[in-house]
Write a protein that holds these residues in place. Structure first.
Motif, PDB file in Angstrom:
ATOM      1  N   PHE A   1       0.835  -1.211  -0.045  1.00 13.77           N
ATOM      2  CA  PHE A   1       0.093   0.069   0.108  1.00 13.77           C
ATOM      3  C   PHE A   1       0.768   1.230  -0.007  1.00 13.77           C
ATOM      4  N   ARG A   2       0.493   2.333  -0.803  1.00 12.59           N
ATOM      5  CA  ARG A   2       1.276   3.344  -0.797  1.00 12.59           C
ATOM      6  C   ARG A   2       0.192   4.457  -1.007  1.00 12.59           C
ATOM      7  N   GLY A   3       0.093   4.999   0.105  1.00 14.62           N
ATOM      8  CA  GLY A   3      -1.013   6.262   0.394  1.00 14.62           C
ATOM      9  C   GLY A   3      -1.163   6.508   1.765  1.00 14.62           C
ATOM     10  N   SER A   4      -2.258   7.389   1.963  1.00 10.86           N
ATOM     11  CA  SER A   4      -2.418   7.711   3.464  1.00 10.86           C
ATOM     12  C   SER A   4      -3.817   7.159   4.029  1.00 10.86           C
ATOM     13  N   VAL A   5      -3.872   7.061   5.268  1.00  2.73           N
ATOM     14  CA  VAL A   5      -4.984   6.448   6.063  1.00  2.73           C
ATOM     15  C   VAL A   5      -5.642   7.429   6.936  1.00  2.73           C
ATOM     16  N   LEU A   6      -6.725   7.370   7.142  1.00  4.13           N
ATOM     17  CA  LEU A   6      -7.562   8.066   8.401  1.00  4.13           C
ATOM     18  C   LEU A   6      -8.225   7.096   9.283  1.00  4.13           C
ATOM     19  N   ILE A   7      -7.856   7.119  10.362  1.00  2.00           N
ATOM     20  CA  ILE A   7      -8.665   6.347  11.474  1.00  2.00           C
ATOM     21  C   ILE A   7      -9.263   7.258  12.443  1.00  2.00           C
ATOM     22  N   ASP A   8     -10.573   6.793  12.438  1.00  2.00           N
ATOM     23  CA  ASP A   8     -11.649   7.501  13.197  1.00  2.00           C
ATOM     24  C   ASP A   8     -11.412   6.743  14.752  1.00  2.00           C
ATOM     25  N   SER A   9     -11.885   7.740  15.823  1.00  2.00           N
ATOM     26  CA  SER A   9     -11.921   7.195  17.114  1.00  2.00           C
ATOM     27  C   SER A   9     -12.788   5.908  17.618  1.00  2.00           C
ATOM     28  N   GLY A  10     -12.461   5.165  18.311  1.00  2.00           N
ATOM     29  CA  GLY A  10     -13.261   4.018  18.623  1.00  2.00           C
ATOM     30  C   GLY A  10     -12.747   2.668  18.927  1.00  2.00           C
ATOM     31  N   SER A  11     -13.472   1.640  19.439  1.00  2.00           N
ATOM     32  CA  SER A  11     -12.702   0.728  19.947  1.00  2.00           C
ATOM     33  C   SER A  11     -12.268  -0.430  18.833  1.00  2.00           C
ATOM     34  N   THR A  12     -13.156  -0.758  17.715  1.00  2.00           N
ATOM     35  CA  THR A  12     -12.903  -1.527  16.526  1.00  2.00           C
ATOM     36  C   THR A  12     -11.784  -0.931  15.864  1.00  2.00           C
ATOM     37  N   THR A  13     -11.966   0.630  15.637  1.00  2.00           N
ATOM     38  CA  THR A  13     -10.753   1.028  14.696  1.00  2.00           C
ATOM     39  C   THR A  13      -9.444   1.086  15.701  1.00  2.00           C
ATOM     40  N   GLY A  14      -9.638   1.138  17.037  1.00  5.45           N
ATOM     41  CA  GLY A  14      -8.735   0.942  18.007  1.00  5.45           C
ATOM     42  C   GLY A  14      -7.822  -0.151  17.626  1.00  5.45           C
ATOM     43  N   ARG A  15      -8.684  -1.499  17.503  1.00  4.32           N
ATOM     44  CA  ARG A  15      -7.834  -2.834  17.250  1.00  4.32           C
ATOM     45  C   ARG A  15      -7.416  -2.707  15.939  1.00  4.32           C
ATOM     46  N   LEU A  16      -7.720  -1.937  14.808  1.00  3.02           N
ATOM     47  CA  LEU A  16      -7.130  -1.989  13.813  1.00  3.02           C
ATOM     48  C   LEU A  16      -5.546  -1.415  14.035  1.00  3.02           C
ATOM     49  N   ALA A  17      -5.679  -0.188  14.792  1.00  4.88           N
ATOM     50  CA  ALA A  17      -4.531   0.652  14.886  1.00  4.88           C
ATOM     51  C   ALA A  17      -3.661   0.026  15.643  1.00  4.88           C
ATOM     52  N   GLU A  18      -3.907  -1.021  16.370  1.00  5.97           N
ATOM     53  CA  GLU A  18      -2.853  -1.924  17.164  1.00  5.97           C
ATOM     54  C   GLU A  18      -2.075  -2.798  16.050  1.00  5.97           C
ATOM     55  N   LEU A  19      -2.860  -3.216  15.033  1.00 10.68           N
ATOM     56  CA  LEU A  19      -2.418  -4.059  14.023  1.00 10.68           C
ATOM     57  C   LEU A  19      -1.692  -3.220  13.143  1.00 10.68           C
ATOM     58  N   ILE A  20      -1.822  -1.959  12.955  1.00 13.78           N
ATOM     59  CA  ILE A  20      -0.948  -0.973  12.106  1.00 13.78           C
ATOM     60  C   ILE A  20       0.358  -0.658  12.898  1.00 13.78           C
ATOM     61  N   GLU A  21       0.469  -0.880  14.192  1.00  9.71           N
ATOM     62  CA  GLU A  21       1.595  -0.452  14.762  1.00  9.71           C
ATOM     63  C   GLU A  21       2.810  -1.143  14.310  1.00  9.71           C
ATOM     64  N   ASN A  22       2.484  -2.256  13.596  1.00 14.52           N
ATOM     65  CA  ASN A  22       3.756  -3.162  13.354  1.00 14.52           C
ATOM     66  C   ASN A  22       3.686  -3.192  11.649  1.00 14.52           C
ATOM     67  N   TRP A  23       3.216  -2.265  11.002  1.00 16.87           N
ATOM     68  CA  TRP A  23       3.060  -2.306   9.640  1.00 16.87           C
ATOM     69  C   TRP A  23       4.496  -2.158   9.078  1.00 16.87           C
ATOM     70  N   SER A  24       4.756  -2.811   7.834  1.00 19.28           N
ATOM     71  CA  SER A  24       6.101  -2.410   7.262  1.00 19.28           C
ATOM     72  C   SER A  24       6.062  -2.751   5.779  1.00 19.28           C
ATOM     73  N   PRO A  25       6.647  -1.793   4.732  1.00 19.76           N
ATOM     74  CA  PRO A  25       6.386  -1.941   3.636  1.00 19.76           C
ATOM     75  C   PRO A  25       7.359  -2.876   2.969  1.00 19.76           C
ATOM     76  N   ASP A  26       6.858  -3.151   1.659  1.00 14.78           N
ATOM     77  CA  ASP A  26       7.731  -4.246   1.044  1.00 14.78           C
ATOM     78  C   ASP A  26       8.816  -3.670   0.323  1.00 14.78           C
ATOM     79  N   VAL A  27       8.770  -2.393   0.517  1.00 18.01           N
ATOM     80  CA  VAL A  27      10.221  -1.855  -0.132  1.00 18.01           C
ATOM     81  C   VAL A  27      10.848  -0.812   0.902  1.00 18.01           C
ATOM     82  N   PRO A  28      11.964  -0.830   1.077  1.00 18.36           N
ATOM     83  CA  PRO A  28      12.574  -0.167   1.852  1.00 18.36           C
ATOM     84  C   PRO A  28      12.802   1.183   1.804  1.00 18.36           C
ATOM     85  N   GLY A  29      12.334   1.960   3.076  1.00 22.47           N
ATOM     86  CA  GLY A  29      12.162   3.365   2.897  1.00 22.47           C
ATOM     87  C   GLY A  29      10.702   3.973   2.777  1.00 22.47           C
ATOM     88  N   ALA A  30       9.873   3.247   2.230  1.00 18.45           N
ATOM     89  CA  ALA A  30       8.707   3.564   2.062  1.00 18.45           C
ATOM     90  C   ALA A  30       7.825   3.655   3.546  1.00 18.45           C
TER      91      ALA A  30
END
Length: 264
Positions: free
Chosen positions: A95-124
């Motif tokens: 994924f190359r782009g921007s994400v907006l995350i709303d406040s909430g308990s379910t969106t919060g669980r998504l944010a927990e997963l995104i904490e460890n996000w890493s790209p397939d290309v170094p530096g992205a």
């Protein structure tokens, strides 16, 4: 079966599935719809449920009912985790782009997963904006060099930790995120997507209008429910991620509005 036994079974079913219908209960119990309506009236008078068109919902599920973010974190945890995992598929390492995350308990669980996000290309990097103070703090503490965090300002609601108000809306009007993950308290065929507080509804509406693609995350207890303030019509949302198939009327309305339904 005695009326008191029916009442208890109705209450138990309501606690389990979040909504009951007059027609369905009459069929299940083998009694008339008039009998079920009397049962529901008695249960409502006792404070055990709230009557709605065609059936009943839990007593606490009123248009103004709103629990704190802390209280919601432990509710339907497995379902919310499954929804978050399904949502994460929309933000793969490519994924190359921007994400907006709303406040909430379910969106919060998504944010927990995104904490460890890493790209397939170094530096992205992944650009993330949020109006949630708790989520912004968590993502900042993760210190993931692949995440570029933008915390939206505004007046912070204590019950949800969401920044709301004119400042938040103005900032949202100045960005165009590729993907917005938005929470909802109600998803209804007649009323659309809704939430109890008008200031939070205004912020959610601004998110819907700002993003190129809008994804609502809502567990199945929110389906066929209506809160006080609508923030989006069905046709303003691209995708709904939930944990169970919507009831027939809502499913038809979502299909007519061209909303993709993803079951986690």
């Amino acid at each position: 079966m005695y009326a008191t036994e029916r009442h208890q079974q109705i209450a138990d079913t309501l606690e389990l599935v979040g909504r009951v219908s007059v027609a369905g209960l009459a069929r299940d119990f083998g009694v008339t719809t008039e009998t079920i309506r009397r049962d529901l009236d008695a249960l409502e008078e006792a404070g055990r449920l709230r009557r709605v068109h065609g059936g009943a919902v839990p007593a606490e599920q009123s248009a103004l009912a709103e629990t704190s973010l802390v209280e919601r974190l432990g509710r339907n945890a497995e379902q919310k985790d499954a929804i978050a995992r399904a949502a994460l598929h929309l933000v793969p390492p490519t994924f190359r782009g921007s994400v907006l995350i709303d406040s909430g308990s379910t969106t919060g669980r998504l944010a927990e997963l995104i904490e460890n996000w890493s790209p397939d290309v170094p530096g992205a990097t992944l650009d993330i904006s949020t109006n949630s103070v708790p989520l912004a703090a968590r993502l900042h503490a993760a210190a993931n060099p692949h995440l570029q965090l933008r915390s939206l300002g505004g007046a912070v609601r204590g019950i949800t930790g969401a920044a709301v108000g004119p400042t938040t809306i103005a900032q949202l009007s100045d960005i165009r995120p590729d993907l917005a993950f938005v929470g909802a308290n109600g998803v209804s065929s007649a009323f659309g997507f809704s939430t109890p507080d008008e200031t939070e509804a205004a912020a959610k509406a601004a998110m819907v209008h700002a993003a190129r693609r809008v994804v609502v995350l809502a567990d199945s207890t929110k389906l066929d429910a209506e809160s006080l303030v609508r923030f989006a019509c069905l046709d303003e949302v691209d995708t709904l991620i939930t944990d169970a198939a919507p009831p027939p009327e809502l499913a038809e309305a979502l299909a007519d509005a061209d909303v993709q339904v993803v079951l986690a």
